[in-house]
Motif scaffolding. Structure first.
Motif, PDB file in Angstrom:
ATOM      1  N   ALA A 107      -5.211   5.106  -0.320  1.00  0.00           N
ATOM      2  CA  ALA A 107      -4.279   4.214   0.362  1.00  0.00           C
ATOM      3  C   ALA A 107      -3.535   3.369  -0.648  1.00  0.00           C
ATOM      4  O   ALA A 107      -4.150   2.736  -1.511  1.00  0.00           O
ATOM      5  N   GLU A 108      -2.217   3.363  -0.527  1.00  0.00           N
ATOM      6  CA  GLU A 108      -1.385   2.506  -1.347  1.00  0.00           C
ATOM      7  C   GLU A 108      -1.004   1.269  -0.552  1.00  0.00           C
ATOM      8  O   GLU A 108      -0.932   1.306   0.684  1.00  0.00           O
ATOM      9  N   SER A 109      -0.726   0.206  -1.270  1.00  0.00           N
ATOM     10  CA  SER A 109      -0.237  -1.013  -0.628  1.00  0.00           C
ATOM     11  C   SER A 109       0.610  -1.782  -1.628  1.00  0.00           C
ATOM     12  O   SER A 109       0.562  -1.516  -2.836  1.00  0.00           O
ATOM     13  N   THR A 156       4.005   4.221  -0.265  1.00  0.00           N
ATOM     14  CA  THR A 156       4.464   2.885   0.095  1.00  0.00           C
ATOM     15  C   THR A 156       5.916   2.745  -0.351  1.00  0.00           C
ATOM     16  O   THR A 156       6.283   3.145  -1.457  1.00  0.00           O
ATOM     17  N   CYS A 209      -3.730   0.882  -5.384  1.00  0.00           N
ATOM     18  CA  CYS A 209      -4.216   2.173  -4.897  1.00  0.00           C
ATOM     19  C   CYS A 209      -5.731   2.075  -4.727  1.00  0.00           C
ATOM     20  O   CYS A 209      -6.439   1.691  -5.654  1.00  0.00           O
TER      21      CYS A 209
END
Length: 116
Positions: free
Chosen positions: A5-7, A110, A22
């Protein structure tokens, strides 16, 4: 099941900064080698950085930190893209073998938008 998951994406003006994170998880016996890619509208996905290399077009502006975050500085409109984290599983040093070592996993991306 490995999850990546990227943010941290968002919209900034030219010259601004962002920090992309990440997170790769799912197998306690595995470590992950992280690299960053991006894909601009109408273009192919391209390599940005890992812990050993960085693309020439972002050299001096972007860098990857020890926690695998991608620091984006002095952003330009041409940096607008979806940024993806790629995580390749490996065995931890001194640990038991990672059962999915060598497999690569991608996050959903993202969005980074830089306005002039």
């Amino acid at each position: 099941q490995v999850q990546v998951a990227e943010s941290g994406g968002g919209s900034v003006q030219t010259g601004g900064s962002l920090r992309l994170s990440c997170q790769a998880s799912g197998y306690a016996d595995c470590a992950f080698d992280v690299s960053w890619y991006r894909q601009a509208p109408g273009k192919e996905r391209e390599f940005v950085s890992d812990k050993r290399r960085i693309a020439d077009f972002v050299k001096g502006r972007f860098f990857i930190s020890p926690d695998n975050s991608l620091m984006l500085n002095i952003l330009k409109p041409e940096d607008t893209a979806v940024y993806y984290c790629r995580a390749v599983a490996s065995s931890r040093i001194g640990g038991i073998k990672c059962s999915v070592r060598g497999y690569e996993y991608w996050g959903q991306g993202t969005q980074v938008t830089v306005s002039s």
